[in-house]
Scaffold this motif. Structure first.
Motif, PDB file in Angstrom:
ATOM      1  N   SER A  64     -15.112 -53.826   0.498  1.00  0.00           N
ATOM      2  CA  SER A  64     -14.972 -54.506  -0.726  1.00  0.00           C
ATOM      3  C   SER A  64     -14.936 -53.508  -1.891  1.00  0.00           C
ATOM      4  CB  SER A  64     -15.859 -55.736  -1.129  1.00  0.00           C
ATOM      5  OG  SER A  64     -15.785 -56.795  -0.281  1.00  0.00           O
ATOM      6  N   SER A  65     -14.211 -53.434  -3.059  1.00  0.00           N
ATOM      7  CA  SER A  65     -14.441 -52.493  -3.957  1.00  0.00           C
ATOM      8  C   SER A  65     -15.601 -53.212  -4.733  1.00  0.00           C
ATOM      9  CB  SER A  65     -13.193 -52.695  -4.770  1.00  0.00           C
ATOM     10  OG  SER A  65     -12.892 -54.054  -5.256  1.00  0.00           O
ATOM     11  N   SER A  66     -16.047 -52.460  -5.722  1.00  0.00           N
ATOM     12  CA  SER A  66     -17.023 -52.605  -6.516  1.00  0.00           C
ATOM     13  C   SER A  66     -17.073 -53.749  -7.325  1.00  0.00           C
ATOM     14  CB  SER A  66     -17.657 -51.578  -7.229  1.00  0.00           C
ATOM     15  OG  SER A  66     -16.491 -51.257  -8.403  1.00  0.00           O
ATOM     16  N   LYS A  67     -15.736 -54.116  -7.613  1.00  0.00           N
ATOM     17  CA  LYS A  67     -15.428 -55.321  -8.452  1.00  0.00           C
ATOM     18  C   LYS A  67     -14.491 -56.137  -7.789  1.00  0.00           C
ATOM     19  CE  LYS A  67     -17.301 -53.846 -13.004  1.00  0.00           C
ATOM     20  NZ  LYS A  67     -18.480 -54.764 -13.016  1.00  0.00           N
ATOM     21  N   VAL A  68     -14.455 -57.506  -7.959  1.00  0.00           N
ATOM     22  CA  VAL A  68     -13.264 -58.420  -7.283  1.00  0.00           C
ATOM     23  C   VAL A  68     -12.549 -58.904  -8.787  1.00  0.00           C
ATOM     24  CG1 VAL A  68     -12.982 -60.450  -6.012  1.00  0.00           C
ATOM     25  CG2 VAL A  68     -14.516 -58.537  -5.114  1.00  0.00           C
ATOM     26  N   TYR A  69     -11.336 -59.001  -8.724  1.00  0.00           N
ATOM     27  CA  TYR A  69     -10.661 -59.750  -9.454  1.00  0.00           C
ATOM     28  C   TYR A  69     -10.510 -61.251  -9.116  1.00  0.00           C
ATOM     29  CZ  TYR A  69      -7.057 -60.952 -12.991  1.00  0.00           C
ATOM     30  OH  TYR A  69      -6.450 -61.638 -14.127  1.00  0.00           O
ATOM     31  N   CYS A  70     -11.378 -62.013  -9.972  1.00  0.00           N
ATOM     32  CA  CYS A  70     -11.104 -63.698  -9.383  1.00  0.00           C
ATOM     33  C   CYS A  70     -11.211 -64.506 -10.901  1.00  0.00           C
ATOM     34  CB  CYS A  70     -12.393 -63.761  -8.500  1.00  0.00           C
ATOM     35  SG  CYS A  70     -12.318 -65.518  -8.027  1.00  0.00           S
ATOM     36  N   VAL A  71      -9.938 -64.935 -11.138  1.00  0.00           N
ATOM     37  CA  VAL A  71     -10.115 -65.950 -12.130  1.00  0.00           C
ATOM     38  C   VAL A  71     -10.548 -67.133 -12.060  1.00  0.00           C
ATOM     39  CG1 VAL A  71      -8.506 -67.028 -13.961  1.00  0.00           C
ATOM     40  CG2 VAL A  71      -7.990 -64.630 -13.245  1.00  0.00           C
ATOM     41  N   ASP A  72     -10.278 -67.546 -10.613  1.00  0.00           N
ATOM     42  CA  ASP A  72     -10.941 -68.805 -10.094  1.00  0.00           C
ATOM     43  C   ASP A  72     -12.545 -68.920 -10.077  1.00  0.00           C
ATOM     44  OD1 ASP A  72      -8.494 -69.407  -9.747  1.00  0.00           O
ATOM     45  OD2 ASP A  72      -8.528 -69.382  -7.433  1.00  0.00           O
ATOM     46  N   CYS A  73     -13.168 -67.706 -10.042  1.00  0.00           N
ATOM     47  CA  CYS A  73     -14.603 -67.520  -9.845  1.00  0.00           C
ATOM     48  C   CYS A  73     -15.222 -67.741 -11.251  1.00  0.00           C
ATOM     49  CB  CYS A  73     -14.809 -66.002  -9.177  1.00  0.00           C
ATOM     50  SG  CYS A  73     -14.351 -65.832  -7.587  1.00  0.00           S
ATOM     51  N   MET A  74     -14.593 -67.608 -12.237  1.00  0.00           N
ATOM     52  CA  MET A  74     -15.491 -67.806 -13.694  1.00  0.00           C
ATOM     53  C   MET A  74     -15.613 -69.337 -13.745  1.00  0.00           C
ATOM     54  SD  MET A  74     -13.197 -65.057 -15.969  1.00  0.00           S
ATOM     55  CE  MET A  74     -12.016 -66.103 -15.707  1.00  0.00           C
ATOM     56  N   ARG A  75     -14.893 -70.189 -13.131  1.00  0.00           N
ATOM     57  CA  ARG A  75     -15.229 -71.619 -13.420  1.00  0.00           C
ATOM     58  C   ARG A  75     -15.127 -72.703 -12.245  1.00  0.00           C
ATOM     59  NH1 ARG A  75     -10.621 -71.969 -18.174  1.00  0.00           N
ATOM     60  NH2 ARG A  75      -9.835 -73.538 -16.887  1.00  0.00           N
ATOM     61  N   ASN A  76     -15.618 -72.031 -10.992  1.00  0.00           N
ATOM     62  CA  ASN A  76     -15.535 -72.995  -9.931  1.00  0.00           C
ATOM     63  C   ASN A  76     -16.792 -73.758  -9.673  1.00  0.00           C
ATOM     64  OD1 ASN A  76     -17.345 -70.791  -9.027  1.00  0.00           O
ATOM     65  ND2 ASN A  76     -16.082 -69.952  -7.463  1.00  0.00           N
ATOM     66  N   THR A  77     -17.409 -73.951 -10.783  1.00  0.00           N
ATOM     67  CA  THR A  77     -18.528 -74.805 -10.569  1.00  0.00           C
ATOM     68  C   THR A  77     -18.589 -75.504 -11.871  1.00  0.00           C
ATOM     69  OG1 THR A  77     -20.320 -73.361 -11.394  1.00  0.00           O
ATOM     70  CG2 THR A  77     -20.266 -73.454  -9.088  1.00  0.00           C
ATOM     71  N   ALA A  78     -19.524 -76.880 -11.770  1.00  0.00           N
ATOM     72  CA  ALA A  78     -19.333 -77.724 -13.099  1.00  0.00           C
ATOM     73  C   ALA A  78     -20.037 -76.961 -14.146  1.00  0.00           C
ATOM     74  CB  ALA A  78     -19.844 -78.866 -12.636  1.00  0.00           C
ATOM     75  N   LYS A 110     -22.367 -60.001  -7.399  1.00  0.00           N
ATOM     76  CA  LYS A 110     -22.247 -61.390  -7.623  1.00  0.00           C
ATOM     77  C   LYS A 110     -21.501 -62.298  -7.170  1.00  0.00           C
ATOM     78  CE  LYS A 110     -21.602 -63.881 -12.200  1.00  0.00           C
ATOM     79  NZ  LYS A 110     -21.130 -63.994 -13.465  1.00  0.00           N
ATOM     80  N   PHE A 111     -20.222 -61.573  -6.816  1.00  0.00           N
ATOM     81  CA  PHE A 111     -19.259 -62.374  -5.925  1.00  0.00           C
ATOM     82  C   PHE A 111     -19.640 -62.858  -4.576  1.00  0.00           C
ATOM     83  CE2 PHE A 111     -16.036 -62.559  -3.035  1.00  0.00           C
ATOM     84  CZ  PHE A 111     -15.010 -63.553  -3.314  1.00  0.00           C
ATOM     85  N   ILE A 112     -20.438 -61.836  -3.977  1.00  0.00           N
ATOM     86  CA  ILE A 112     -20.807 -62.206  -2.857  1.00  0.00           C
ATOM     87  C   ILE A 112     -22.213 -63.522  -2.927  1.00  0.00           C
ATOM     88  CG2 ILE A 112     -22.587 -61.306  -0.815  1.00  0.00           C
ATOM     89  CD1 ILE A 112     -21.016 -58.698  -1.015  1.00  0.00           C
ATOM     90  N   LYS A 113     -23.075 -63.441  -3.887  1.00  0.00           N
ATOM     91  CA  LYS A 113     -23.864 -64.036  -3.931  1.00  0.00           C
ATOM     92  C   LYS A 113     -23.666 -65.677  -4.518  1.00  0.00           C
ATOM     93  CE  LYS A 113     -28.242 -65.000  -6.602  1.00  0.00           C
ATOM     94  NZ  LYS A 113     -29.229 -64.483  -7.871  1.00  0.00           N
ATOM     95  N   GLU A 114     -22.657 -65.684  -5.585  1.00  0.00           N
ATOM     96  CA  GLU A 114     -22.420 -66.790  -6.204  1.00  0.00           C
ATOM     97  C   GLU A 114     -20.969 -67.466  -5.805  1.00  0.00           C
ATOM     98  OE1 GLU A 114     -22.567 -66.262 -10.193  1.00  0.00           O
ATOM     99  OE2 GLU A 114     -24.414 -65.494 -10.256  1.00  0.00           O
ATOM    100  N   ASP A 115     -19.810 -66.684  -5.269  1.00  0.00           N
ATOM    101  CA  ASP A 115     -18.729 -66.954  -5.087  1.00  0.00           C
ATOM    102  C   ASP A 115     -18.278 -67.074  -3.497  1.00  0.00           C
ATOM    103  OD1 ASP A 115     -17.963 -67.735  -8.047  1.00  0.00           O
ATOM    104  OD2 ASP A 115     -18.310 -65.387  -8.185  1.00  0.00           O
ATOM    105  N   LEU A 116     -18.882 -66.166  -2.947  1.00  0.00           N
ATOM    106  CA  LEU A 116     -18.465 -65.975  -1.391  1.00  0.00           C
ATOM    107  C   LEU A 116     -18.527 -67.533  -0.778  1.00  0.00           C
ATOM    108  CD1 LEU A 116     -17.492 -63.712   0.621  1.00  0.00           C
ATOM    109  CD2 LEU A 116     -19.642 -63.692   1.197  1.00  0.00           C
ATOM    110  N   PRO A 117     -19.913 -68.066  -0.936  1.00  0.00           N
ATOM    111  CA  PRO A 117     -19.926 -69.619  -0.290  1.00  0.00           C
ATOM    112  C   PRO A 117     -18.700 -70.561  -0.745  1.00  0.00           C
ATOM    113  CG  PRO A 117     -21.944 -68.916  -0.943  1.00  0.00           C
ATOM    114  CD  PRO A 117     -20.909 -67.681  -1.583  1.00  0.00           C
ATOM    115  N   LEU A 118     -18.516 -70.405  -1.956  1.00  0.00           N
ATOM    116  CA  LEU A 118     -17.263 -71.339  -2.553  1.00  0.00           C
ATOM    117  C   LEU A 118     -16.004 -71.101  -1.776  1.00  0.00           C
ATOM    118  CD1 LEU A 118     -18.904 -71.668  -6.027  1.00  0.00           C
ATOM    119  CD2 LEU A 118     -19.378 -73.120  -3.919  1.00  0.00           C
ATOM    120  N   VAL A 119     -15.540 -69.833  -1.904  1.00  0.00           N
ATOM    121  CA  VAL A 119     -14.428 -69.125  -1.665  1.00  0.00           C
ATOM    122  C   VAL A 119     -14.101 -69.437  -0.038  1.00  0.00           C
ATOM    123  CG1 VAL A 119     -12.884 -67.130  -1.410  1.00  0.00           C
ATOM    124  CG2 VAL A 119     -14.107 -67.554  -3.615  1.00  0.00           C
TER     125      VAL A 119
END
Length: 187
Positions: A64-78, A110-119
């Motif tokens: 992976s690159s050092s950052k992931v572009y993910c608009v969905d990840c900013m609001r994928n939890t309540a 942060k993506f791996i910790k918070e968003d990977l399980p959701l994605v």
């Protein structure tokens, strides 16, 4: 499949970010991957998909690159959705640009910790290696200066009542091969 829609949205985000630091860019048309590029992208995808399935964080990070572009990840939890709604109300003139700009670039840890399980939920993990659910393509941006690869994974099959859905995983080509850098969905 609406590859054009995805390519335009993804390219817009990349071009907007690139133009902010390097000046105007002319759009380049989508082209299918050459055999060599396609092979390299497919090899990277296989390693990446296997790492995701095995929850091999070290390999995911390496690919992976050092950052992931993910608009969905900013609001994928309540909770994130609620925070974002407050931000939108407080910043009616700038929230949209921020959402598709600087806020959409998420640090890989942060993506791996918070968003990977959701994605990559269990339903999607089952499709990551299913050749009938995958499409590989590439695009050359910025006058040939940047190569991007995309892997489209059909996450909901189309039916006579709905068009279905795809997850789009973007990979940037670097001197060390393709690196995961983007996640979005279609529609």
């Amino acid at each position: 499949m609406n590859l054009f829609k995805y390519t335009c949205c993804f390219s817009f985000a990349l071009v907007t970010s690139y133009e902010a630091t390097n000046g105007p860019v002319t759009a380049q048309p989508l082209r299918h991957a050459s055999a060599a590029a396609n092979q390299s992208l497919q090899e990277t995808w296989m390693l990446f998909a296997m790492a995701v399935i095995k929850n091999d964080v070290a390999t995911i990070k390496l690919l992976s690159s050092s950052k992931v572009y993910c608009v969905d990840c900013m609001r994928n939890t309540a909770k994130e959705q609620a925070v974002w709604e407050v931000y939108e109300n407080k910043n009616p003139d700038t929230w949209y640009d921020k959402m598709y700009g600087e806020f959409a670039y998420i640090d890989i840890d942060k993506f791996i910790k918070e968003d990977l399980p959701l994605v990559f939920n269990q339903r999607i993990k089952k499709r990551l290696l299913d050749k009938n659910k995958l499409v590989f393509t590439d695009q050359v941006l910025y006058g040939g200066q940047q190569n991007m690869g995309t892997v489209l994974v059909t996450i909901i099959d189309p039916s006579d009542k709905w068009e279905g859905a795809q997850a789009a995983f973007g990979f940037v080509k670097t001197k060390n091969g393709y690196r995961f850098c983007n996640y979005s969905t279609i529609p």
